[in-house]
Design a protein around this motif. Structure first.
Motif, short mmCIF file in Angstrom:
data_model
loop_
_atom_site.label_atom_id
_atom_site.label_comp_id
_atom_site.label_asym_id
_atom_site.label_seq_id
_atom_site.Cartn_x
_atom_site.Cartn_y
_atom_site.Cartn_z
N ARG A 19 30.46 36.59 39.68
CA ARG A 19 29.84 37.65 38.75
C ARG A 19 29.99 37.60 37.37
NH1 ARG A 19 25.16 40.29 38.73
NH2 ARG A 19 25.50 42.24 37.61
N GLY A 20 31.22 37.21 36.97
CA GLY A 20 31.26 36.63 35.41
C GLY A 20 30.58 35.58 34.98
N ILE A 21 30.32 34.73 35.80
CA ILE A 21 29.31 33.56 35.49
C ILE A 21 27.79 34.12 35.27
CG2 ILE A 21 28.46 31.45 36.49
CD1 ILE A 21 30.90 30.79 37.45
N PHE A 22 27.44 34.83 36.31
CA PHE A 22 26.20 35.40 36.31
C PHE A 22 26.00 36.20 35.12
CE2 PHE A 22 25.82 35.20 41.29
CZ PHE A 22 25.48 33.82 41.06
N LEU A 23 26.98 37.00 34.82
CA LEU A 23 26.70 38.10 33.43
C LEU A 23 26.64 37.30 32.37
CD1 LEU A 23 29.23 40.82 34.55
CD2 LEU A 23 26.86 40.99 34.44
N ALA A 24 27.47 36.48 32.21
CA ALA A 24 27.43 35.69 31.07
C ALA A 24 26.25 34.63 31.05
CB ALA A 24 28.68 34.61 30.98
N ALA A 25 25.71 34.13 31.93
CA ALA A 25 24.71 33.19 31.92
C ALA A 25 23.40 34.11 31.58
CB ALA A 25 24.30 32.78 33.43
N PHE A 26 23.19 35.21 32.02
CA PHE A 26 22.15 36.12 31.66
C PHE A 26 22.19 36.48 30.19
CE2 PHE A 26 21.47 36.02 36.32
CZ PHE A 26 20.21 35.66 36.24
N SER A 81 29.55 46.11 41.90
CA SER A 81 29.22 47.52 41.46
C SER A 81 30.46 47.92 40.70
CB SER A 81 29.24 48.39 42.76
OG SER A 81 28.29 47.94 43.45
N VAL A 82 31.68 47.69 40.83
CA VAL A 82 32.84 48.02 40.17
C VAL A 82 32.78 47.11 38.68
CG1 VAL A 82 35.44 47.69 39.76
CG2 VAL A 82 34.21 48.48 42.26
N ILE A 83 32.74 46.03 38.88
CA ILE A 83 32.60 45.38 37.38
C ILE A 83 31.37 45.67 36.65
CG2 ILE A 83 32.01 42.87 36.50
CD1 ILE A 83 33.26 41.70 39.08
N ASP A 84 30.28 45.86 37.27
CA ASP A 84 29.16 46.27 36.26
C ASP A 84 29.37 47.78 35.77
OD1 ASP A 84 27.90 44.08 36.90
OD2 ASP A 84 26.29 44.75 37.94
N SER A 85 29.86 48.65 36.58
CA SER A 85 30.11 49.99 36.16
C SER A 85 31.11 50.13 35.04
CB SER A 85 30.31 51.09 37.22
OG SER A 85 31.48 50.47 37.87
#
Length: 93
Positions: A19-26, A81-85
């Protein structure tokens, strides 16, 4: 059913890392595309929002939809869900 706790912890760690990789990539991909900050944040949160639906559909298509293969998908979805919120609350302020 009995699950090895070590495998569950590995799935959780992998989910957080992915999830961290996806968030950073986008986020940084949007920066490279010269998107406004609000648009980059929107892209971050919407890019992976259908991950559980797609994962379960693909598992059903390839015939691997047993409980053992579904658990990592459910763990990733819950972590997402937890990370995003948590991240959304921090970005709001």
């Amino acid at each position: 059913l009995s699950y090895d706790i070590k495998l569950l912890l590995i799935a959780i760690a992998a989910g957080i890392l992915l999830r961290g990789i996806f968030l950073a990539a986008f986020y940084f991909g949007g920066k490279l595309l010269k998107m406004e900050k609000a648009d980059r944040i929107g892209a971050m949160f919407t890019a992976g929002s259908k991950s559980l639906t797609i994962a379960l559909t693909m598992l059903a298509i390839i015939g691997a939809g047993d409980s053992t293969s579904i658990i990592p998908c459910m763990v990733f979805y819950a972590l997402q869900s937890v990370i995003d919120s948590t991240l959304a609350a921090k970005l709001k302020s």
